[in-house]
Design a protein around this motif. Structure first.
Motif, PDB file in Angstrom:
ATOM      1  N   ALA A 441       0.818  -1.207   0.000  1.00 50.41           N
ATOM      2  CA  ALA A 441       0.000   0.000   0.000  1.00 50.41           C
ATOM      3  C   ALA A 441       0.858   1.267   0.000  1.00 50.41           C
ATOM      4  O   ALA A 441       0.427   2.321  -0.477  1.00 50.41           O
ATOM      5  N   LEU A 442       2.085   1.179   0.525  1.00 56.20           N
ATOM      6  CA  LEU A 442       2.932   2.373   0.626  1.00 56.20           C
ATOM      7  C   LEU A 442       3.219   2.969  -0.747  1.00 56.20           C
ATOM      8  O   LEU A 442       3.147   4.184  -0.940  1.00 56.20           O
ATOM      9  N   ARG A 443       3.551   2.113  -1.685  1.00 58.78           N
ATOM     10  CA  ARG A 443       3.903   2.592  -3.028  1.00 58.78           C
ATOM     11  C   ARG A 443       2.722   3.322  -3.671  1.00 58.78           C
ATOM     12  O   ARG A 443       2.886   4.392  -4.275  1.00 58.78           O
ATOM     13  N   ALA A 444       1.533   2.747  -3.543  1.00 58.15           N
ATOM     14  CA  ALA A 444       0.356   3.349  -4.167  1.00 58.15           C
ATOM     15  C   ALA A 444       0.053   4.720  -3.557  1.00 58.15           C
ATOM     16  O   ALA A 444      -0.297   5.672  -4.272  1.00 58.15           O
ATOM     17  N   ILE A 445       0.205   4.839  -2.243  1.00 57.33           N
ATOM     18  CA  ILE A 445      -0.084   6.112  -1.581  1.00 57.33           C
ATOM     19  C   ILE A 445       0.920   7.177  -2.006  1.00 57.33           C
ATOM     20  O   ILE A 445       0.554   8.318  -2.324  1.00 57.33           O
ATOM     21  N   ILE A 446       2.206   6.830  -2.007  1.00 55.71           N
ATOM     22  CA  ILE A 446       3.238   7.813  -2.371  1.00 55.71           C
ATOM     23  C   ILE A 446       3.113   8.231  -3.839  1.00 55.71           C
ATOM     24  O   ILE A 446       3.269   9.403  -4.179  1.00 55.71           O
ATOM     25  N   GLU A 447       2.816   7.274  -4.701  1.00 55.01           N
ATOM     26  CA  GLU A 447       2.636   7.603  -6.124  1.00 55.01           C
ATOM     27  C   GLU A 447       1.538   8.646  -6.302  1.00 55.01           C
ATOM     28  O   GLU A 447       1.633   9.540  -7.151  1.00 55.01           O
ATOM     29  N   GLU A 448       0.505   8.544  -5.472  1.00 54.43           N
ATOM     30  CA  GLU A 448      -0.651   9.428  -5.621  1.00 54.43           C
ATOM     31  C   GLU A 448      -0.285  10.875  -5.310  1.00 54.43           C
ATOM     32  O   GLU A 448      -0.565  11.783  -6.100  1.00 54.43           O
ATOM     33  N   GLU A 474      -2.469  14.710   4.178  1.00 52.62           N
ATOM     34  CA  GLU A 474      -3.875  14.671   4.593  1.00 52.62           C
ATOM     35  C   GLU A 474      -4.751  15.580   3.752  1.00 52.62           C
ATOM     36  O   GLU A 474      -5.973  15.603   3.929  1.00 52.62           O
ATOM     37  N   GLY A 475      -4.163  16.347   2.845  1.00 56.11           N
ATOM     38  CA  GLY A 475      -4.951  17.175   1.943  1.00 56.11           C
ATOM     39  C   GLY A 475      -5.377  18.492   2.525  1.00 56.11           C
ATOM     40  O   GLY A 475      -6.252  19.180   1.968  1.00 56.11           O
ATOM     41  N   THR A 476      -4.784  18.924   3.658  1.00 57.40           N
ATOM     42  CA  THR A 476      -5.160  20.199   4.279  1.00 57.40           C
ATOM     43  C   THR A 476      -4.125  21.292   4.030  1.00 57.40           C
ATOM     44  O   THR A 476      -4.287  22.412   4.495  1.00 57.40           O
ATOM     45  N   GLY A 477      -3.063  20.983   3.368  1.00 62.43           N
ATOM     46  CA  GLY A 477      -2.022  21.973   3.104  1.00 62.43           C
ATOM     47  C   GLY A 477      -1.188  21.552   1.919  1.00 62.43           C
ATOM     48  O   GLY A 477      -1.612  20.733   1.100  1.00 62.43           O
ATOM     49  N   GLY A 478       0.009  22.105   1.835  1.00 62.17           N
ATOM     50  CA  GLY A 478       0.876  21.785   0.710  1.00 62.17           C
ATOM     51  C   GLY A 478       2.296  21.542   1.172  1.00 62.17           C
ATOM     52  O   GLY A 478       2.632  21.768   2.341  1.00 62.17           O
ATOM     53  N   PRO A 479       3.161  21.107   0.279  1.00 67.69           N
ATOM     54  CA  PRO A 479       4.571  20.916   0.632  1.00 67.69           C
ATOM     55  C   PRO A 479       5.280  22.257   0.779  1.00 67.69           C
ATOM     56  O   PRO A 479       4.820  23.277   0.275  1.00 67.69           O
ATOM     57  N   VAL A 480       6.379  22.259   1.503  1.00 63.99           N
ATOM     58  CA  VAL A 480       7.187  23.474   1.661  1.00 63.99           C
ATOM     59  C   VAL A 480       8.221  23.515   0.541  1.00 63.99           C
ATOM     60  O   VAL A 480       9.023  22.595   0.401  1.00 63.99           O
ATOM     61  N   ILE A 481       8.136  24.560  -0.265  1.00 65.40           N
ATOM     62  CA  ILE A 481       9.051  24.720  -1.391  1.00 65.40           C
ATOM     63  C   ILE A 481      10.093  25.763  -1.022  1.00 65.40           C
ATOM     64  O   ILE A 481       9.762  26.898  -0.645  1.00 65.40           O
ATOM     65  N   ARG A 482      11.349  25.400  -1.090  1.00 62.40           N
ATOM     66  CA  ARG A 482      12.420  26.351  -0.796  1.00 62.40           C
ATOM     67  C   ARG A 482      13.145  26.657  -2.105  1.00 62.40           C
ATOM     68  O   ARG A 482      13.746  25.769  -2.708  1.00 62.40           O
ATOM     69  N   LEU A 483      13.055  27.904  -2.491  1.00 66.58           N
ATOM     70  CA  LEU A 483      13.756  28.336  -3.692  1.00 66.58           C
ATOM     71  C   LEU A 483      15.242  28.502  -3.375  1.00 66.58           C
ATOM     72  O   LEU A 483      15.648  28.500  -2.211  1.00 66.58           O
ATOM     73  N   ARG A 484      16.016  28.625  -4.372  1.00 67.21           N
ATOM     74  CA  ARG A 484      17.456  28.790  -4.157  1.00 67.21           C
ATOM     75  C   ARG A 484      17.695  30.170  -3.537  1.00 67.21           C
ATOM     76  O   ARG A 484      17.642  31.184  -4.217  1.00 67.21           O
ATOM     77  N   GLY A 485      17.891  30.192  -2.192  1.00 65.60           N
ATOM     78  CA  GLY A 485      18.149  31.448  -1.499  1.00 65.60           C
ATOM     79  C   GLY A 485      16.995  31.926  -0.655  1.00 65.60           C
ATOM     80  O   GLY A 485      17.138  32.843   0.140  1.00 65.60           O
TER      81      GLY A 485
END
Length: 492
Positions: A441-448, A474-485
């Motif tokens: 199940a781990l692979r399917a969840i991460i792929e999603e 959980e679908g309540t937020g997003g990933p943290v994106i760090r730009l260069r700098g």
């Protein structure tokens, strides 16, 4: 037969052949057609393609050495022999044939222009066979085998320990033969564990470590001889194919038969049990060790498939299965011990016991539907535990080829660093627990949830780091994106 020999052909057949030749020459696919370099086949060196029989269209690797006729025509020995037999037996009366209407003579040189362009088959490149001769001094000790298994498989300590000792003893037996006329019996194994607990993965890792051929087959397709399905000998045939048809190397390999619980004896069935008890009985000689004739490159014996003899004496058989409802049989046996008095056990004592499967006995398996003779040839029986939340988190990040490490490597090729915080890992494990299919199940969840990230990241070269959070899983937020700098959160 010279270039000016004549053969007879019906006028209608000649017209059909000409039409086929014109259609074939008009095709746009130029990749596999016969090269038109103007040279005759005998003048052209081997171009790496197989010769094809003009009559039966089988390649030279199947029919054997081809017979070359003029005008680049090749015929296999079988078709040539059948033609001669038909002529000598009087099946074809040439005197009557010459007087038949619609039959005429034509030159064999015309045949080259009328035959359709034949598709060509690329020859297989012969690879030098490297046979790894077993040396008792080179066989890894049990603790070394387990250490290697630890690098790839999380948990299952007892199973890895039992498997390491059994494999070590088996290959010591293979390397030494007999010691003072004492015959050492085979260490065939039976693995019992819920789906997704790592049964197949353990065997794959083991075969890679020992550098021996491995065949993984499924017991669900096996049937009694004479019925639709795979013959029992097909499991050895797959091992032979894995060893590049080297019988000597195959006889030191490993065969893993998955879904072994599917050939259990059927209870209360009026139909003939062609894929249950009869298959178990047919496998007895394979498990114990005997010389069996197996088809080469096929799942069943027939007149067109060559056979070879393989001795299964030194082949290690590992069987695995989930054995659904086996826990109910174990629970029923344990509850029958005492039901009244001071020593009586509560009925619900074993209801939530997660280690109930480890209490299995041969009698439980016999009651499940496995025959005693079959179980007797699998002396080493051990169980794998179901995966809990903590084990799933470890599976995500600890093994050498963990799923998270695979994605980190993929993004590293785009010069982007990928991180997962602890909350994200726990959220993934919780979702996998709900699916109840183990590590699969781990692979399917991460792929999603990685789909959008893998799609968007290559668009922007300024992104330097991505951190996956629990809120994103959980679908309540997003990933943290760090730009260069700089750092910028990406809301879902």
């Amino acid at each position: 037969m010279s270039d000016h020999d004549f053969i007879l052909v019906d006028e209608e057949d000649r017209e059909n052949t000409r039409e086929e030749g014109e259609k074939a020459s008009d095709r746009g696919d130029k990749k596999n057609v016969v090269p038109a370099d103007g040279k005759k086949e005998k003048d052209r060196e081997d171009d790496g393609y197989e010769k094809i029989c003009f009559i039966c269209h089988r390649p030279e690797s199947v029919t054997g050495k081809m017979i070359d006729l003029p005008n680049n025509i090749t015929v296999c020995p079988d078709c040539m022999q059948r033609s001669f037999d038909a002529m000598t037996n009087g099946s074809v009366d040439l005197n009557r044939l010459m007087n038949m209407p619609g039959v005429q003579f034509f030159n064999m040189s015309d045949l080259e222009n009328m035959q359709p362009r034949q598709q060509k088959i690329k020859k297989k490149k012969e690879k030098p066979k490297e046979f790894h001769q077993l040396d008792i001094k080179e066989i890894p000790a049990p603790h070394k085998i387990k250490a290697r298994l630890d690098e790839y498989v999380v948990g299952q300590e007892y199973a890895k320990k039992a498997m390491s000792v059994a494999v070590y003893n088996h290959y010591k037996r293979v390397a030494t033969g007999t010691m003072d006329d004492i015959e050492i019996e085979k260490s065939n194994m039976l693995m019992i564990g819920p789906t997704g607990s790592g049964k197949t993965y353990l065997v794959k890792t083991l075969a890679k470590l020992l550098d021996v051929p491995l065949a993984i087959t499924d017991a669900t397709s096996l049937t009694e001889a004479g019925y639709i399905g795979d013959d029992i000998e097909s499991v050895v045939s797959k091992l032979l194919a894995a060893a590049d048809n080297d019988v000597e190397r195959a006889e030191q390999g490993i065969i893993f038969i998955d879904e072994i619980d599917k050939i259990a004896k059927k209870h209360n069935s009026n139909q003939r049990d062609v894929s249950g008890e009869s298959v178990q009985q047919g496998m007895l000689k394979l498990l114990e060790g005997s010389e069996v004739e197996v088809p080469v490159g096929a799942n069943s014996k027939n007149a067109m498939v060559p056979l070879t003899t393989v001795n299964t004496k030194n082949i290690l058989f590992i069987c695995g299965g989930a054995f659904p409802d086996l826990e109910n049989i174990i629970r029923e046996r344990l509850q029958k011990k005492t039901s009244m008095g001071f020593n009586a056990e509560l009925k619900d004592k074993y209801r939530d016991d997660k280690d109930l499967l480890s209490k299995v006995t041969v009698e439980d398996l016999r009651k499940f539907g496995m025959i005693p003779e079959f179980l007797g040839r699998l002396p080493i029986i051990f169980t794998l535990k179901g995966l809990d939340k903590d084990m799933l988190v470890k599976i995500l990040k600890e093994p050498k080829n963990a799923i998270l490490k695979q994605y980190q490597k993929l993004l590293a090729l785009d010069e982007v660093k990928l991180d997962f915080d602890d909350g994200a890992l726990e959220a993934i494990a919780e979702k996998a627990m709900e699916k109840d299919t183990g590590a699969r199940a781990l692979r399917a969840i991460i792929e999603e949830f990685m789909l959008d990230i893998m799609y968007e990241i290559p668009k922007d070269d300024s992104i330097g780091e991505v951190t996956i959070t629990r809120a994103y899983i959980e679908g309540t937020g997003g990933p943290v994106i760090r730009l260069r700098g700089q750092e910028m959160p990406l809301l879902g």
